[in-house]
Motif scaffolding. Structure first.
Motif, mmCIF file in Angstrom:
data_model
loop_
_atom_site.group_PDB
_atom_site.id
_atom_site.type_symbol
_atom_site.label_atom_id
_atom_site.label_comp_id
_atom_site.label_asym_id
_atom_site.label_seq_id
_atom_site.Cartn_x
_atom_site.Cartn_y
_atom_site.Cartn_z
ATOM 1 N N PHE A 130 -13.140 6.521 -13.128
ATOM 2 C CA PHE A 130 -12.568 7.539 -14.006
ATOM 3 C C PHE A 130 -13.207 8.896 -13.741
ATOM 4 N N SER A 131 -12.370 9.915 -13.792
ATOM 5 C CA SER A 131 -12.832 11.291 -13.675
ATOM 6 C C SER A 131 -12.344 12.055 -14.896
ATOM 7 N N PHE A 132 -13.261 12.734 -15.565
ATOM 8 C CA PHE A 132 -12.925 13.504 -16.761
ATOM 9 C C PHE A 132 -12.975 14.989 -16.419
ATOM 10 N N GLY A 133 -11.874 15.479 -15.840
ATOM 11 C CA GLY A 133 -11.801 16.883 -15.466
ATOM 12 C C GLY A 133 -12.595 17.227 -14.219
ATOM 13 N N ASP A 134 -13.007 16.236 -13.450
ATOM 14 C CA ASP A 134 -13.793 16.465 -12.234
ATOM 15 C C ASP A 134 -12.852 16.382 -11.028
ATOM 16 N N TYR A 135 -12.948 15.359 -10.201
ATOM 17 C CA TYR A 135 -12.022 15.242 -9.061
ATOM 18 C C TYR A 135 -10.643 14.831 -9.554
ATOM 19 N N PHE A 136 -9.643 15.063 -8.713
ATOM 20 C CA PHE A 136 -8.281 14.714 -9.115
ATOM 21 C C PHE A 136 -7.618 13.909 -7.990
ATOM 22 N N LYS A 137 -6.392 14.182 -7.653
ATOM 23 C CA LYS A 137 -5.622 13.304 -6.770
ATOM 24 C C LYS A 137 -6.276 13.117 -5.405
ATOM 25 N N LYS A 138 -6.663 14.203 -4.779
ATOM 26 C CA LYS A 138 -7.221 14.128 -3.433
ATOM 27 C C LYS A 138 -8.499 13.276 -3.426
ATOM 28 N N GLY A 139 -9.388 13.533 -4.376
ATOM 29 C CA GLY A 139 -10.637 12.781 -4.425
ATOM 30 C C GLY A 139 -10.414 11.313 -4.711
ATOM 31 N N ALA A 140 -9.503 11.004 -5.626
ATOM 32 C CA ALA A 140 -9.238 9.610 -5.977
ATOM 33 C C ALA A 140 -8.678 8.846 -4.784
ATOM 34 N N ILE A 141 -7.766 9.473 -4.053
ATOM 35 C CA ILE A 141 -7.151 8.819 -2.903
ATOM 36 C C ILE A 141 -8.158 8.640 -1.770
ATOM 37 N N GLU A 142 -8.975 9.652 -1.538
ATOM 38 C CA GLU A 142 -9.990 9.544 -0.483
ATOM 39 C C GLU A 142 -10.980 8.414 -0.761
ATOM 40 N N MET A 143 -11.436 8.303 -2.014
ATOM 41 C CA MET A 143 -12.400 7.252 -2.345
ATOM 42 C C MET A 143 -11.754 5.873 -2.307
ATOM 43 N N ALA A 144 -10.514 5.773 -2.755
ATOM 44 C CA ALA A 144 -9.823 4.486 -2.708
ATOM 45 C C ALA A 144 -9.659 4.016 -1.265
ATOM 46 N N TRP A 145 -9.263 4.915 -0.392
ATOM 47 C CA TRP A 145 -9.062 4.565 1.017
ATOM 48 C C TRP A 145 -10.381 4.137 1.664
ATOM 49 N N GLU A 146 -11.460 4.841 1.352
ATOM 50 C CA GLU A 146 -12.758 4.502 1.916
ATOM 51 C C GLU A 146 -13.209 3.117 1.458
ATOM 52 N N LEU A 147 -13.061 2.836 0.180
ATOM 53 C CA LEU A 147 -13.478 1.531 -0.329
ATOM 54 C C LEU A 147 -12.654 0.407 0.299
ATOM 55 N N LEU A 148 -11.342 0.602 0.359
ATOM 56 C CA LEU A 148 -10.463 -0.442 0.879
ATOM 57 C C LEU A 148 -10.699 -0.721 2.359
ATOM 58 N N THR A 149 -10.842 0.326 3.146
ATOM 59 C CA THR A 149 -10.898 0.137 4.600
ATOM 60 C C THR A 149 -12.309 -0.015 5.150
ATOM 61 N N GLN A 150 -13.312 0.563 4.486
ATOM 62 C CA GLN A 150 -14.672 0.507 5.016
ATOM 63 C C GLN A 150 -15.564 -0.506 4.296
ATOM 64 N N VAL A 151 -15.433 -0.608 2.975
ATOM 65 C CA VAL A 151 -16.258 -1.559 2.232
ATOM 66 C C VAL A 151 -15.582 -2.931 2.174
ATOM 67 N N LEU A 180 -2.659 17.958 -20.721
ATOM 68 C CA LEU A 180 -3.882 17.587 -21.411
ATOM 69 C C LEU A 180 -4.924 18.692 -21.216
ATOM 70 N N PRO A 181 -6.006 18.677 -21.994
ATOM 71 C CA PRO A 181 -7.048 19.707 -21.824
ATOM 72 C C PRO A 181 -7.644 19.742 -20.422
ATOM 73 N N ALA A 182 -7.607 18.605 -19.706
ATOM 74 C CA ALA A 182 -8.142 18.563 -18.338
ATOM 75 C C ALA A 182 -7.324 17.572 -17.528
ATOM 76 N N GLN A 183 -7.366 17.732 -16.216
ATOM 77 C CA GLN A 183 -6.715 16.776 -15.324
ATOM 78 C C GLN A 183 -7.699 15.640 -15.063
ATOM 79 N N ASN A 184 -7.259 14.409 -15.345
ATOM 80 C CA ASN A 184 -8.154 13.259 -15.306
ATOM 81 C C ASN A 184 -7.666 12.194 -14.337
ATOM 82 N N ILE A 185 -8.581 11.340 -13.944
ATOM 83 C CA ILE A 185 -8.256 10.192 -13.100
ATOM 84 C C ILE A 185 -8.593 8.919 -13.846
ATOM 85 N N ASP A 186 -7.643 7.988 -13.822
ATOM 86 C CA ASP A 186 -7.809 6.661 -14.432
ATOM 87 C C ASP A 186 -7.262 5.658 -13.423
#
Length: 404
Positions: A95-116, A234-240
């Protein structure tokens, strides 16, 4: 590159470790009975405890968080027994509370799936909302080719914190991007982006197709819907995000269903042994019953462990329905003895290492399961006796029509 996580415990810990290294704070999950949320009967998503934060009503504990949340949903109860659907599951989420948004979420998901997790990137697909160019471009940037990025409408690629279409419903929402794993690439090319009215049920993210398994949903929580249907930022753009542990384990362990993972197999083996056989030797109809028995006993064990008891209303009624569906299917398949307490005991054995409260409540859980099963068996026997008596009287009178 580190060793690929294989067991469900290793996968869960790898997820937590990855996001902690990315600056996420590990937070405790909610119980299945929501805390201070009268709008929900059960905790059904990892984001549930964060709704006040998304809406700006409560301060976030930090900019980033990671959880492993036990969840319960009855949406798919009638299809439980197939190879992937559950009423209870573990949802890994970042979860991101007004921190990273779409680009960051997708980059981390791809790294976890393909590298970890070390999944084959050639077998990964993503869906995005129709006009979400930011998500589309972010997937292209990490290396996912355009032919494996699929645009879908609001019915398929929008996440609502309330049942969509409910009159007067309100809450956070936003477009999402779902990640799918191709279980059968040997089947050839995927169905591309046809007009929605012409799309086959075999398309990525469409229907209950057994080729493409959803393993992660990245929700871009950015809007709030008012009771009158108005939507505003919303008050901030969030990731869930939510990634089902059972489905990820199915993919990594290379088995045909979530029930053949190390998560479920000991439970499955106990349910099969109630029929004096091994799961592999059962016919497909009986396998379906054994899977449903296993899943429902696991769900009931988790609910009872969080303080829910069988009753005729509210949460207790839902628990009663889950237990009785397992018993009904087993009895219809020919099982005579009671079984739920034994299967529930194996659930405690399997899950008690991470969910230690289950071990502490073992006796109560097993007693509650057995008592409810005994009650339902008596109800079934009474109904059977009444039906047989009615049919006998009809036969004596020569009638073939049941009165009223």
């Amino acid at each position: 590159m580190t060793d690929q996580p294989r067991t469900s415990d290793e996968i869960r810990e790898a997820y937590i470790a990855f996001f902690r290294e990315k600056g996420h704070q590990l937070l405790p999950p909610w119980p299945l009975v929501p805390i201070g949320d009268p709008t929900s009967m059960f905790t059904s998503a990892g984001m549930q405890q964060f709704k006040p934060i998304f809406m700006g009503e409560q301060e976030a504990p930090g900019a980033r968080a990671v959880t492993v949340q036990r969840c319960f949903r009855t949406t798919d109860i009638e299809v439980v027994g197939d190879r992937s659907h559950c009423t209870a599951f573990e949802m890994m989420g970042n979860f991101s509370f007004g921190d990273y948004f779409k680009k960051g979420a997708i980059e981390m998901a791809w790294e976890l799936l393909t590298q970890v997790y070390q999944l084959d990137p050639e077998r990964l697909h993503a869906t995005v909302y129709l006009d979400d160019e930011d998500a589309y471009e972010a997937w292209l940037a990490v290396g996912l080719p355009a032919e494996r990025i699929h645009r879908r409408d609001e019915d398929l690629n929008y996440w609502f914190s309330f049942p969509n279409g409910t009159p007067g419903a309100s809450g956070p929402l936003g477009p999402d991007s779902e990640i799918y794993y191709d279980l059968h690439p040997e089947m050839g090319e995927v169905v591309r982006d046809l007009p929605l009215e012409e799309m086959e049920a075999k398309g990525v993210g469409v229907g209950y197709d057994e080729r493409y398994l959803e393993i992660w949903n990245l929700v871009f929580m950015q809007l709030y819907q008012h009771p009158d249907g108005r939507r505003e930022p919303l008050p901030a753009q969030n990731i869930d995000t939510g990634s089902g542990l059972e489905r990820v384990a199915m993919v990594i362990q290379g088995v045909d269903s979530v029930f053949e993972t190390d998560i479920f197999y000991p439970i499955l083996a106990q349910a099969a042994s109630e029929f004096d056989l091994h799961y592999e030797s059962a016919n497909e109809n009986l396998k379906h019953v054994i899977r449903a028995m296993s899943e429902h006993c696991r769900a009931a064990t988790l609910l009872i462990g969080d303080g829910v008891v069988p009753s005729n209303e509210g949460r207790g009624y839902v628990l009663r329905r889950v237990i009785r569906r397992a018993v009904y299917l087993a009895r219809r398949a020919g099982l005579k003895q009671r079984f739920t307490a034994r299967v529930g005991g194996v659930v405690v054995d399997k899950m008690g290492g991470y969910y230690t409260h289950l071990v502490e409540s073992r006796k109560f859980i097993e007693q509650a399961l057995d008592a409810e099963e005994e009650r339902f068996v008596r109800t079934l026997a009474s109904g059977q006796t009444r039906l047989e008596g009615l049919l006998e009287r009809l036969g004596e009178s020569g009638s073939t029509v049941v009165p009223r």
